[in-house]
Design a protein around this motif. Structure first.
Motif, PDB file in Angstrom:
ATOM      1  N   ARG A 270      38.442  64.279  50.425  1.00 22.42           N
ATOM      2  CA  ARG A 270      38.303  63.614  49.131  1.00 22.42           C
ATOM      3  C   ARG A 270      37.955  62.138  49.327  1.00 22.42           C
ATOM      4  O   ARG A 270      38.461  61.475  50.242  1.00 22.42           O
ATOM      5  N   VAL A 271      37.115  61.639  48.460  1.00 22.60           N
ATOM      6  CA  VAL A 271      36.744  60.222  48.511  1.00 22.60           C
ATOM      7  C   VAL A 271      37.744  59.432  47.673  1.00 22.60           C
ATOM      8  O   VAL A 271      37.701  59.475  46.441  1.00 22.60           O
ATOM      9  N   GLY A 272      38.661  58.736  48.327  1.00 25.14           N
ATOM     10  CA  GLY A 272      39.657  57.924  47.629  1.00 25.14           C
ATOM     11  C   GLY A 272      40.378  58.740  46.569  1.00 25.14           C
ATOM     12  O   GLY A 272      40.801  59.873  46.835  1.00 25.14           O
ATOM     13  N   ASP A 273      40.507  58.182  45.365  1.00 25.20           N
ATOM     14  CA  ASP A 273      41.142  58.973  44.306  1.00 25.20           C
ATOM     15  C   ASP A 273      40.109  59.441  43.269  1.00 25.20           C
ATOM     16  O   ASP A 273      40.442  59.722  42.126  1.00 25.20           O
ATOM     17  N   THR A 274      38.847  59.501  43.690  1.00 23.47           N
ATOM     18  CA  THR A 274      37.813  60.025  42.794  1.00 23.47           C
ATOM     19  C   THR A 274      37.879  61.556  42.781  1.00 23.47           C
ATOM     20  O   THR A 274      38.675  62.161  43.515  1.00 23.47           O
ATOM     21  N   ASP A 275      37.026  62.172  41.989  1.00 24.03           N
ATOM     22  CA  ASP A 275      36.950  63.640  41.959  1.00 24.03           C
ATOM     23  C   ASP A 275      36.007  64.177  43.030  1.00 24.03           C
ATOM     24  O   ASP A 275      35.786  65.381  43.125  1.00 24.03           O
TER      25      ASP A 275
ATOM     26  N   ARG B 257      30.321  66.652  46.687  1.00 25.97           N
ATOM     27  CA  ARG B 257      30.495  67.619  45.607  1.00 25.97           C
ATOM     28  C   ARG B 257      31.811  67.321  44.883  1.00 25.97           C
ATOM     29  O   ARG B 257      32.747  66.771  45.472  1.00 25.97           O
ATOM     30  N   LYS B 258      31.882  67.726  43.617  1.00 31.85           N
ATOM     31  CA  LYS B 258      33.116  67.541  42.846  1.00 31.85           C
ATOM     32  C   LYS B 258      34.180  68.546  43.287  1.00 31.85           C
ATOM     33  O   LYS B 258      33.862  69.708  43.582  1.00 31.85           O
ATOM     34  N   GLY B 259      35.423  68.091  43.312  1.00 29.84           N
ATOM     35  CA  GLY B 259      36.529  69.009  43.544  1.00 29.84           C
ATOM     36  C   GLY B 259      36.765  69.890  42.322  1.00 29.84           C
ATOM     37  O   GLY B 259      36.149  69.696  41.279  1.00 29.84           O
ATOM     38  N   ILE B 260      37.642  70.872  42.515  1.00 25.54           N
ATOM     39  CA  ILE B 260      37.916  71.792  41.399  1.00 25.54           C
ATOM     40  C   ILE B 260      39.313  71.511  40.854  1.00 25.54           C
ATOM     41  O   ILE B 260      40.307  71.585  41.582  1.00 25.54           O
ATOM     42  N   ARG B 261      39.368  71.187  39.570  1.00 32.35           N
ATOM     43  CA  ARG B 261      40.646  70.864  38.922  1.00 32.35           C
ATOM     44  C   ARG B 261      41.470  72.119  38.700  1.00 32.35           C
ATOM     45  O   ARG B 261      40.977  73.149  38.260  1.00 32.35           O
ATOM     46  N   ASP B 262      42.759  72.006  39.052  1.00 36.07           N
ATOM     47  CA  ASP B 262      43.671  73.117  38.820  1.00 36.07           C
ATOM     48  C   ASP B 262      44.960  72.459  38.334  1.00 36.07           C
ATOM     49  O   ASP B 262      45.802  72.064  39.139  1.00 36.07           O
TER      50      ASP B 262
ATOM     51  N   PRO C 160      39.563  71.227  46.917  1.00 39.70           N
ATOM     52  CA  PRO C 160      38.230  71.018  47.486  1.00 39.70           C
ATOM     53  C   PRO C 160      37.203  71.941  46.818  1.00 39.70           C
ATOM     54  O   PRO C 160      37.578  72.978  46.257  1.00 39.70           O
ATOM     55  N   PRO C 161      35.918  71.595  46.914  1.00 38.07           N
ATOM     56  CA  PRO C 161      34.869  72.389  46.260  1.00 38.07           C
ATOM     57  C   PRO C 161      34.825  73.852  46.702  1.00 38.07           C
ATOM     58  O   PRO C 161      34.334  74.697  45.948  1.00 38.07           O
TER      59      PRO C 161
END
Ligand code: GLC
Ligand code: CA
Length: 569
Positions: free
Chosen positions: A156-161, A130-135, A141-142
């Motif tokens: 988190r997968v590497g430095d992806t979202d 799932r995508k993380g939540i940008r703040d 995390p989702p």
């Protein structure tokens, strides 16, 4: 009459392979080591082994993190060793079930590796991404879910979202059982071993096979990190039943015994449904309701006087499960497994080691169900007295907990004291065979340090030579339990607990044409117990005199009986 399955005639035994017997002295228990002890196990009287995971694994969670379901971890041996173990068991009339971690894999499993490498791959759909939540600059995390290792369920997968979901360690990504291909793959694994001759599986973490796929945040109060363990989001959800039906329908042997491990607060009603003798997808459910009935779970702040066996609660839990389940489903019985401290240190007593070990066995063994003995309980193994938190580092869950406790400001002495009481590493120390180095387990050493009480008689060799030992009592009691006449009373008689509100004594009766009564004092002190039956046979007893006068039993510490009685009360 209840329909009889082969496991209702079984007494089971749990082996944690890493700690059972090391055949090549590399410090790691192995399959050949187990094979070398099969005569011992046959003589003990058990006829079913649950073997904790042996598949190829980086051992982050000691084998519960599988990287290849079709090969054996080299530490444990080879596929040929497993075949020899199956043959060796069957020659001795012992069935073998393997522990199958099917809720997650290792992050080193090729499926997960592919899922990370290629977001378009079909393996990506085997897991939860799932995508993380940008703040602002942060990526959160989702959601706020905490898993069973006391950390976020998301990494988190590497430095992806993207984040992936794991209920246990970071290195144990959860499989998405709503994906039919995942179910197909896992059924294929199961068939591979059934066709080899394995008699069934313990379905590890079965309760968690379905998650609330909306992944909506928990509304429960969170901790200082903003996390919360909200079990209903990922435990015992209705889809688990459907997934298991599908899984079962794909298996090559209808007589395979499937025992689901169900934490997360499964109800006896749910268990009766999923293990229904007529059409339930699995055979039995291991529940946790009779574990930790001493207030011993967690709680570094707990004072010794707060931890005490709650005898009334124990009776209530055993009875509730029996009343709701037994008409519809078979039931396993156990005190503890590799996820708990030693039962002797929980409900028994190291002061009254001999008496309490026998008392605990008698109490469990004659309840309705298929009993499972945890390795080492037959010699009265107990918790460790390790010296530092690092002594518990073999367990990833423990490492996370220690990090959390240190972060919360507890010093190492306090943490060690707590873990010596509550850690599951307590039940993962080497089996104590004799007085040799490392209790005869290995000349090399072991993953977890041996418990030094092997030098004080807590070992197989010494106890074999002592007619009053715990081991000899176990052997006698197990053969009694397997005596067809007694097994019939236990399986077919109506089980009732006696004197429910007695805070010290667990007593129960099987009513039928013949009657069996168990009476066990769960205290380190003397108590009395009213008794109006006529005793026709004392089948098991852990003291050498009987104090019964004017219909009152005088019970000494952990005194315990199995009686055959007459009378119509
Ligand atoms: C089960 C196992 C436990 C393991 C967990 C994650 O609860 O019994 O030992 O850590 O699953 O696989
Ligand atoms: Ca070895």
């Amino acid at each position: 009459m209840k329909h009889k399955n082969w496991w209702t005639d079984c007494v089971g035994y749990v082996i944690y392979p890493q700690a059972y017997m090391d055949s090549n002295n590399d410090g790691f228990g192995d399959i050949q080591g187990i094979i070398s002890k099969l005569d011992y196990l046959r003589d003990l009287g058990i006829n079913l082994i649950w073997l904790c995971p042996i598949f190829a694994s980086p051992m982050e969670d000691n084998g519960y993190d599988v990287k290849d379901f079709y090969s054996i971890a080299p530490e444990f041996g080879t596929m040929d060793d497993l075949k020899a173990l199956i043959a060796g068991c069957h020659e001795r009339g012992i069935r073998l079930i393997l522990d199958l971690p099917l809720n997650e894999t290792s992050d080193e499993h090729p499926w997960f590796q592919m899922a990370i490498r290629d977001p378009e791959s079909k393996e990506r759909g085997y897991y939860f991404f799932r995508k993380g939540i940008r703040d602002g600059d942060n990526l959160n995390p989702p959601n706020n879910w905490m898993g069973y290792n006391g950390i976020s369920t998301w990494t988190r997968v590497g430095d992806t979202d993207d984040f992936y979901f794991h209920l246990f360690a970071v290195k144990q990504p959860d499989l998405d059982w709503s994906n039919p291909e995942v179910r197909q793959e896992m059924a294929h694994v199961a068939c591979f071993y059934l066709d080899m001759g394995v008699d069934g599986f313990r379905l590890d973490a079965m309760a968690h096979l379905s998650k609330d796929k909306s992944f909506s945040p928990s509304t429960l109060p969170t901790d200082s990190r903003g996390l919360v363990l909200d079990a209903p989001k990922f435990s015992n959800r209705p889809e688990v039943y459907d997934y298991l039906c599908d899984f079962r329908s794909k298996l090559s042997r209808p007589d395979a015994c499937l025992i689901g491990e169900a934490g997360g607060g499964i109800t006896p009603e749910q268990a009766a449904h999923v293990a229904d003798r007529e059409n339930g997808p699995i055979s039995m459910v291991f529940n946790f309701d009779t574990a930790w009935n001493n207030n011993g779970y967690g709680g570094i702040e707990k004072r010794p006087e707060e931890i005490r066996t709650d005898v009334i609660l124990l009776k209530h839990n055993f009875e509730r499960w029996y009343n709701i389940c037994s008409e519809h489903a078979d039931m396993p019985l156990y005190w503890c497994d590799h996820d708990h401290p030693r039962v002797l240190s929980q409900y028994g007593s190291t002061v009254f080691r001999n008496e309490s070990a026998k008392c605990l066995l008698t109490t469990l063994l004659f309840l309705y169900g298929t009993p499972f003995i945890y390795y080492g309980d037959e010699i009265g193994m107990s918790n460790v007295t390790y010296e530092k938190p690092e002594d518990f580092f073999s367990d990833s869950a423990q490492r996370s907990e220690i990090a959390n406790l240190r972060a919360a400001g507890y010093d190492d002495e306090r943490i060690t004291h707590y873990l010596n009481r509550a850690s599951r590493v307590n039940s993962r120390t080497p089996m104590q065979w004799d007085r040799g180095p490392n209790a005869g387990f290995s000349t090399k050493g072991s993953v977890n340090k041996v418990n030094m009480n092997y030098l004080q008689g807590v070992n197989v060799f010494d106890q074999m030579r002592d007619p009053w030992s715990i081991l000899n009592f176990y052997q006698y009691a197990i053969w009694k339990r397997r005596d067809p006449a007694i097994n019939r009373i236990v399986n077919e008689g109506k089980l009732e607990f006696l004197d429910h509100n007695n805070p010290d004594v667990i007593a129960y009766i099987h009513r039928g044409e013949e009657k069996l009564i168990v009476i066990s004092n769960f205290r380190e002190y003397d108590v009395s117990f009213d008794f109006y039956w006529q005793i026709s046979d004392v089948i098991l007893h852990n003291y050498d005199t009987v104090l019964l006068e004017n219909h009152v039993f005088h019970l000494r510490p952990f005194e315990s009986f199995l009686l055959k009685v007459r009378g119509n009360m």
